[in-house]
Design a protein around this motif. Structure first.
Motif, short mmCIF file in Angstrom:
data_model
loop_
_atom_site.label_atom_id
_atom_site.label_comp_id
_atom_site.label_asym_id
_atom_site.label_seq_id
_atom_site.Cartn_x
_atom_site.Cartn_y
_atom_site.Cartn_z
N ARG A 75 0.84 -1.19 0.00
CA ARG A 75 0.00 0.00 0.00
C ARG A 75 0.88 1.24 0.00
NH1 ARG A 75 -4.85 -2.31 -1.23
NH2 ARG A 75 -5.04 -4.27 -0.09
N ALA A 76 0.33 2.34 -0.52
CA ALA A 76 1.11 3.59 -0.55
C ALA A 76 0.19 4.77 -0.79
CB ALA A 76 2.17 3.54 -1.65
N MET A 77 0.60 5.94 -0.30
CA MET A 77 -0.12 7.17 -0.60
C MET A 77 0.13 7.53 -2.06
SD MET A 77 0.60 9.53 2.76
CE MET A 77 -0.44 10.85 2.10
N PRO A 78 -0.92 7.78 -2.83
CA PRO A 78 -0.70 8.08 -4.25
C PRO A 78 0.06 9.39 -4.43
CG PRO A 78 -3.00 8.45 -3.61
CD PRO A 78 -2.33 7.78 -2.46
N GLY A 79 1.03 9.38 -5.31
CA GLY A 79 1.75 10.61 -5.65
C GLY A 79 2.78 11.04 -4.64
N HIS A 131 9.50 1.82 3.11
CA HIS A 131 8.50 0.81 3.45
C HIS A 131 8.61 0.41 4.91
CE1 HIS A 131 11.16 -2.70 3.74
NE2 HIS A 131 11.83 -2.18 2.72
N THR A 132 7.47 0.04 5.44
CA THR A 132 7.39 -0.47 6.80
C THR A 132 6.33 -1.56 6.82
OG1 THR A 132 7.05 0.16 9.12
CG2 THR A 132 5.62 1.19 7.51
N ILE A 133 6.32 -2.36 7.86
CA ILE A 133 5.31 -3.41 8.01
C ILE A 133 4.29 -2.95 9.03
CG2 ILE A 133 4.87 -5.80 8.64
CD1 ILE A 133 6.47 -5.48 6.09
N HIS A 134 3.02 -2.97 8.62
CA HIS A 134 1.93 -2.58 9.51
C HIS A 134 1.15 -3.82 9.94
CE1 HIS A 134 -1.58 -0.86 11.26
NE2 HIS A 134 -2.36 -1.20 10.24
N PRO A 135 1.21 -4.21 11.22
CA PRO A 135 0.41 -5.35 11.70
C PRO A 135 -0.98 -4.89 12.13
CG PRO A 135 1.94 -4.65 13.41
CD PRO A 135 2.13 -3.70 12.25
N VAL A 142 5.57 4.69 3.52
CA VAL A 142 5.22 5.87 4.31
C VAL A 142 6.10 7.04 3.89
CG1 VAL A 142 4.39 4.56 6.28
CG2 VAL A 142 6.80 5.17 6.16
N PRO A 143 5.64 8.28 4.12
CA PRO A 143 6.41 9.45 3.69
C PRO A 143 7.77 9.52 4.37
CG PRO A 143 4.16 10.05 4.31
CD PRO A 143 4.36 8.64 4.74
N PHE A 144 8.75 10.01 3.62
CA PHE A 144 10.10 10.19 4.16
C PHE A 144 10.72 11.41 3.50
CE2 PHE A 144 14.67 9.65 4.01
CZ PHE A 144 14.96 9.37 5.33
N PRO A 145 11.33 12.30 4.30
CA PRO A 145 11.42 12.24 5.77
C PRO A 145 10.11 12.70 6.41
CG PRO A 145 12.52 14.19 4.95
CD PRO A 145 12.07 13.45 3.73
N ALA A 146 9.83 12.18 7.57
CA ALA A 146 8.63 12.55 8.32
C ALA A 146 8.79 12.09 9.75
CB ALA A 146 7.38 11.92 7.70
N GLU A 147 8.05 12.71 10.65
CA GLU A 147 8.08 12.29 12.05
C GLU A 147 7.46 10.90 12.19
OE1 GLU A 147 9.49 13.92 14.49
OE2 GLU A 147 10.04 15.61 13.18
N ASP A 148 7.86 10.19 13.26
CA ASP A 148 7.33 8.84 13.49
C ASP A 148 5.82 8.84 13.56
OD1 ASP A 148 9.90 7.92 13.50
OD2 ASP A 148 10.04 7.70 15.69
N GLU A 149 5.25 9.87 14.21
CA GLU A 149 3.80 9.93 14.36
C GLU A 149 3.11 10.06 13.00
OE1 GLU A 149 5.95 11.74 15.96
OE2 GLU A 149 5.78 11.07 18.05
N GLU A 150 3.71 10.86 12.11
CA GLU A 150 3.11 11.04 10.79
C GLU A 150 3.20 9.74 9.98
OE1 GLU A 150 3.74 13.75 6.75
OE2 GLU A 150 4.91 14.18 8.57
N GLN A 151 4.35 9.07 10.06
CA GLN A 151 4.49 7.80 9.34
C GLN A 151 3.52 6.75 9.88
OE1 GLN A 151 8.64 6.79 9.67
NE2 GLN A 151 9.21 8.04 7.89
N ALA A 152 3.37 6.70 11.20
CA ALA A 152 2.45 5.73 11.81
C ALA A 152 1.01 6.02 11.39
CB ALA A 152 2.59 5.76 13.32
N ARG A 208 -3.66 3.70 8.05
CA ARG A 208 -4.83 4.04 7.22
C ARG A 208 -5.31 2.81 6.45
NH1 ARG A 208 -3.62 9.42 3.80
NH2 ARG A 208 -5.27 8.43 2.58
N ASP A 209 -6.61 2.61 6.43
CA ASP A 209 -7.16 1.46 5.72
C ASP A 209 -7.72 1.83 4.35
OD1 ASP A 209 -9.39 2.88 6.40
OD2 ASP A 209 -10.27 1.32 7.68
N ASP A 210 -7.48 3.07 3.91
CA ASP A 210 -8.00 3.50 2.61
C ASP A 210 -6.89 3.71 1.58
OD1 ASP A 210 -6.88 5.69 3.92
OD2 ASP A 210 -8.26 7.12 2.99
N LEU A 211 -5.67 3.26 1.88
CA LEU A 211 -4.57 3.47 0.95
C LEU A 211 -4.70 2.51 -0.24
CD1 LEU A 211 -1.49 3.78 3.34
CD2 LEU A 211 -2.75 5.62 2.20
N PRO A 212 -4.51 3.03 -1.45
CA PRO A 212 -4.56 2.14 -2.62
C PRO A 212 -3.30 1.29 -2.70
CG PRO A 212 -3.99 4.37 -3.29
CD PRO A 212 -4.31 4.44 -1.83
N ALA A 213 -3.37 0.26 -3.53
CA ALA A 213 -2.22 -0.61 -3.71
C ALA A 213 -1.08 0.15 -4.38
CB ALA A 213 -2.61 -1.82 -4.54
#
Length: 347
Positions: free
Chosen positions: A209-213, A219-223, A250-260, A265-270
Motif C-alpha cells: 500500500r502507498a499514498m498516491p503521488g 517501506h514499513t510493516i503494519h500489523p 510511508v512518507p520520508f522524511p517525516a516524524e514517526d507519528e506522521e508515518q504511523a 490508514r485502511d484507505d490506501l490504494p495498492a
C-alpha cells in the motif's frame, strides 16, 4: 531350513532390511520391533571391551542401516494406523480430551488428523468399490459420516472454547497490536509475536500500500488484527482474530507519528499499477484506473517486445513477439486517450 517350510515371518527376520521399502507389506509391528531390537542389541555390544569374556555378536554398518530403516518403517506404520485408532478410541468411549492427551497434541489438531484420515479412507473405499463390488476396505458413506460427526463435535467444542478464550484476550490483543503500528526490524516483530497466542492465524496482505503521488517513501510493516473464519460452511463455523502483516510505503522524511498515521490508514490504494488499477476501477474512479491500466500495458509491451523477444532462439519468434508488443503499445495509447475523455459515474 528348507525354503518350502520357511514362514513369512522367518523370511523377514532373515532378510536384509536397509530401506523402509525392503519391508514386505503387511509385516506385523511386533516383527518390525523385534528385528529393530536385535540389530540394536548387536550395536550396543560394540560398547563392550575387546577382552569381554563372553561370546557376543557385535554390530556392523548393516545393523545400523537396519535400525534406521526399521525405525522409519515403524514410524510410518504407526502413523498410518493413527486415524483408525483414534476413531476406535472415540467409538469405545474415550473423550477428545483423552485422545489429544494420548497424542500430546490439541483436540483441534487431533480432530483434523481424523478428518484427513476419514476423507482418504472414503476415497479409497469408492476407488476399490469401482473395481470390486464386494469391497470392504476403507470407509463407506455411512461409516464416513459417523466419523465426521465425531470431528464436527470436536470442532464445535474447539470453537466454543476459542470464543471464550478470545473474548477474554481480545482487549489485550488489540492493545498489543495497536502499540506497534509499524514494525521495521525482526526484533520488533518478535516482541509483538511474543504477546500473541501461538495458535493465532497469520496472513500476509496481497498487495503493498502507498499514498498516491508521494515522491519520497520508505517501506514499513503494519500489523493489524483481522477476523479469520474457521470451519467455513459447517456447524462449527466461527470467527477468531488473526494477525495480518501489510507492507506500507510511508512518507520520508517525516516524524514517526506522521508515518504511523499513514501506516494505519485502511484507505490506501495498492502500490503496484495492476492492483492499483483494480482498486480505482472497482470504485468507479475510471480516469485514475485507466491511467494505471495504461502503465500496465506499457510494461507488458516492454516485457514481450524486449525481454521475451531477446530470449528467443529463432529470429522469427522474436519478430512475432515484437509485433505483438507493438499491438499492446497501441492498446496502451488508446486506453490512455480514453482515460482523459471518459466520464465517470457520479456517486
Amino acid at each position: 531350513m528348507n525354503d518350502q517350510h520357511t514362514t513369512p515371518d522367518e523370511a523377514f527376520m532373515a532378510a536384509e532390511i536397509h530401506r523402509p521399502g525392503d519391508v514386505p507389506a503387511g509385516t506385523p509391528l511386533t516383527s518390525l520391533a523385534q528385528k529393530h531390537a536385535e540389530a540394536g542389541l548387536r550395536l550396543l555390544n560394540n560398547q563392550l571391551p575387546d577382552d569381554f569374556p563372553h561370546q557376543v555378536d557385535r554390530g556392523d554398518a548393516g545393523d545400523a542401516l537396519t535400525q534406521l530403516a526399521l525405525g522409519e518403517a515403524i514410524r510410518r506404520t504407526v502413523r498410518s494406523q493413527r486415524g483408525s485408532t483414534v476413531a476406535q478410541a472415540l467409538r469405545l468411549g474415550a473423550t477428545w480430551e483423552q485422545v489429544a492427551a494420548a497424542l500430546d497434541t490439541t483436540e483441534l489438531a487431533a480432530a483434523d488428523d481424523l478428518r484427513v484420515w476419514a476423507e482418504g479412507q472414503r476415497t479409497l473405499y469408492h476407488q476399490l468399490l469401482a473395481e470390486n463390488p464386494d469391497n470392504r476396505i476403507g470407509l463407506n458413506d455411512d461409516a464416513y459420516h459417523e466419523v465426521m460427526r465425531q470431528v464436527a463435535f470436536a470442532l464445535g467444542q474447539a470453537a466454543v472454547d476459542a470464543r471464550d478464550t478470545h473474548a477474554e484476550q481480545a482487549p489485550r490483543l488489540r492493545a498489543a497490536v495497536a502499540a506497534a503500528p509499524m514494525v521495521d526490524t525482526v526484533g520488533e516483530l518478535r516482541a509483538l509475536l511474543e504477546q500473541l497466542p501461538d495458535e493465532m492465524p497469520l496472513s500476509l496482505d496481497d498487495h503493498h500500500r502507498a499514498m498516491p503521488g508521494e515522491p519520497d517513501q520508505v517501506h514499513t510493516i503494519h500489523p493489524r488484527l483481522v477476523a479469520v473464519v474457521s470451519g467455513l460452511a459447517t456447524e462449527a463455523e466461527s470467527k477468531q482474530p488473526g494477525l495480518m502483516l501489510t507492507q506500507v510505503y510511508v512518507p520520508f522524511p517525516a516524524e514517526d507519528e506522521e508515518q504511523a498515521a499513514v501506516a494505519t490508514r485502511d484507505d490506501l490504494p495498492a502500490y503496484g499499477e495492476l492492483p492499483r488499477a483494480a482498486y480505482h476501477l472497482e470504485r468507479g474512479e475510471l480516469r485514475a484506473g485507466l491511467k494505471d491500466v495504461t502503465e500496465v500495458l506499457e510494461e507488458l509491451a516492454h516485457l514481450v517486445g524486449e525481454v521475451a523477444a531477446d530470449c528467443t532462439e529463432h529470429d522469427e519468434d522474436g519478430s512475432q513477439l515484437r509485433v505483438e508488443a507493438k499491438r499492446i503499445t497501441h492498446a496502451a495509447e488508446r486506453v490512455g486517450k480514453l482515460a482523459d475523455t471518459v466520464e465517470e459515474v457520479a456517486e
